[in-house]
Design an enzyme around this catalytic site. Structure first.
Site, PDB file in Angstrom:
ATOM      1  N   GLU A   1      -7.501 -91.676   9.234  1.00 46.11           N
ATOM      2  CA  GLU A   1      -6.874 -91.970  10.520  1.00 46.11           C
ATOM      3  C   GLU A   1      -6.792 -90.744  11.416  1.00 46.11           C
ATOM      4  O   GLU A   1      -6.010 -90.701  12.369  1.00 46.11           O
ATOM      5  CB  GLU A   1      -5.476 -92.543  10.302  1.00 46.11           C
ATOM      6  CG  GLU A   1      -4.459 -91.598   9.675  1.00 46.11           C
ATOM      7  CD  GLU A   1      -4.458 -91.616   8.159  1.00 46.11           C
ATOM      8  OE1 GLU A   1      -3.429 -91.230   7.581  1.00 46.11           O
ATOM      9  OE2 GLU A   1      -5.472 -92.007   7.557  1.00 46.11           O
TER      10      GLU A   1
ATOM     11  N   ASN B   1      -1.246-100.394   7.160  1.00 50.95           N
ATOM     12  CA  ASN B   1      -2.204-101.069   6.283  1.00 50.95           C
ATOM     13  C   ASN B   1      -1.504-101.932   5.242  1.00 50.95           C
ATOM     14  O   ASN B   1      -1.923-103.057   4.959  1.00 50.95           O
ATOM     15  CB  ASN B   1      -3.082-100.029   5.571  1.00 50.95           C
ATOM     16  CG  ASN B   1      -4.315 -99.649   6.370  1.00 50.95           C
ATOM     17  OD1 ASN B   1      -4.796-100.416   7.204  1.00 50.95           O
ATOM     18  ND2 ASN B   1      -4.832 -98.461   6.130  1.00 50.95           N
TER      19      ASN B   1
ATOM     20  N   ASP C   1      -3.531 -87.861  14.678  1.00 48.78           N
ATOM     21  CA  ASP C   1      -3.325 -88.585  13.429  1.00 48.78           C
ATOM     22  C   ASP C   1      -2.404 -89.770  13.722  1.00 48.78           C
ATOM     23  O   ASP C   1      -1.369 -89.608  14.378  1.00 48.78           O
ATOM     24  CB  ASP C   1      -2.693 -87.670  12.377  1.00 48.78           C
ATOM     25  CG  ASP C   1      -2.600 -88.331  11.020  1.00 48.78           C
ATOM     26  OD1 ASP C   1      -3.450 -88.061  10.172  1.00 48.78           O
ATOM     27  OD2 ASP C   1      -1.665 -89.137  10.810  1.00 48.78           O
TER      28      ASP C   1
END
Length: 313
Positions: free
Chosen positions: A219, A184, A176
């Site tokens: 992710e 982001n 992860d």
């Protein structure tokens, strides 16, 4: 086009070969139906021109065998016959013939019917290519090119069953991206997508061909490692973690946390192995991120993935 001609009479077979070769085709001649069937098992043909009456295996039986193969690639069949009756034509169509060519053969008619066959075969090949593309899309993640979750779930079930049945270890790694939401928010979703695509390439390039690398969602990434014991899997996960950490990222440093689990007495099914790796990943997140945890290496009850605190990821 590669064409198989089946005819037990040498003169018509020679006429077919020469005419078809002048039209630019590659031609293989079989002297009877059985030989034609054997050649079809050994090589790929998209058009078969076969005589109706042959010893051993006649044209109708050859048609039936071809249609019974169940191949994904369609073989177009032209049946040579002097029979003109409706019942004969119906028998040929029922057996699997696509078209008929009357004997004695006319070169112009032969060229026309082979031209029709070529157009139909070309359309069939295009359809087959599109079907392959659709199958790939159904199992591939569009952003990273890795296997998607659906494909991973199927591979996990199969791999676990095989590992338990054969007594081989199977390890699962889950990765992860740390603080992906802030990445982001700070640099935009295109930057985040670029990170995911690069991470996918790292995982793909640093694992074996028979390992199953997938984007599990968002992710998160998973890697199935057949015939890999816990220690080897943990070492590989840590090497991948360090590769990610040392990569020259353009916006900011990127790290990953990982959880690893290996089949055992209590982990003999896909869901159990996945839950164990997920718990180990959660432990890595809660312990400071940028680290690897194997499910066997920590004690205590860890909250399940359903009870995760989203802000902790």
């Amino acid at each position: 086009m590669k064409i198989l001609v089946a005819d037990d009479e040498s003169t018509p077979a020679l006429f077919l070969r020469r005419t078809l070769e002048r039209l630019g085709h590659e031609v293989v001649v079989a002297s009877n139906g059985l030989e034609a069937w054997e050649r079809l098992q050994a090589d790929a043909f998209r058009l078969v021109i076969t005589d109706w009456m042959m010893p051993g295996l006649d044209g109708l039986d050859l048609c039936r065998r071809i249609r019974g193969r169940g191949d994904s690639s369609y073989i177009y069949i032209i049946l040579l016959t002097a029979r003109e009756g409706l019942q004969d034509r119906l028998a040929g169509l029922t057996a699997g013939a696509d078209d008929f060519l009357s004997k004695p053969m006319d070169p112009a008619e032969l060229a026309a019917r082979v031209g029709i066959a070529g157009r139909i075969v070309a359309m069939q090949e295009e359809l087959e290519r599109k079907n392959v593309q659709l199958a790939e899309l159904a199992t591939t993640d569009g952003l990273t090119g890795l296997k998607n979750r659906r494909c991973f779930d199927e591979a996990l079930t199969t791999a676990c069953s095989f590992a338990v049945r054969c007594g081989y270890p199977l390890s699962l790694m889950m990765f992860d991206v740390d603080h992906f939401k802030t990445l982001n928010d700070s640099f935009g979703h295109p930057a985040g997508d670029s990170v995911l695509a690069t991470l996918a390439e790292i995982l793909r390039s640093e694992t074996r061909d028979h390992d199953v690398v997938a984007r599990y969602g968002g992710e998160e990434f998973t890697v199935l490692l057949p015939a890999t014991v816990a220690e080897e899997a943990s070492q590989l996960a840590d090497r991948l973690r360090m590769t990610v950490r040392n990569h020259p990222w353009s916006q900011r440093a990127v790290t990953v946390s990982a959880g690893v689990a290996t089949t055992g007495a209590d982990l003999a099914t896909g869901p159990a192995l996945l839950e164990a790796a997920d718990r180990a990943l959660y432990h890595s997140k809660r312990s400071g991120r940028d680290r690897v945890t194997h499910h066997d290496s920590f004690q205590g009850e860890i909250a399940s993935s359903h009870a995760r605190d989203p802000m902790a990821l």
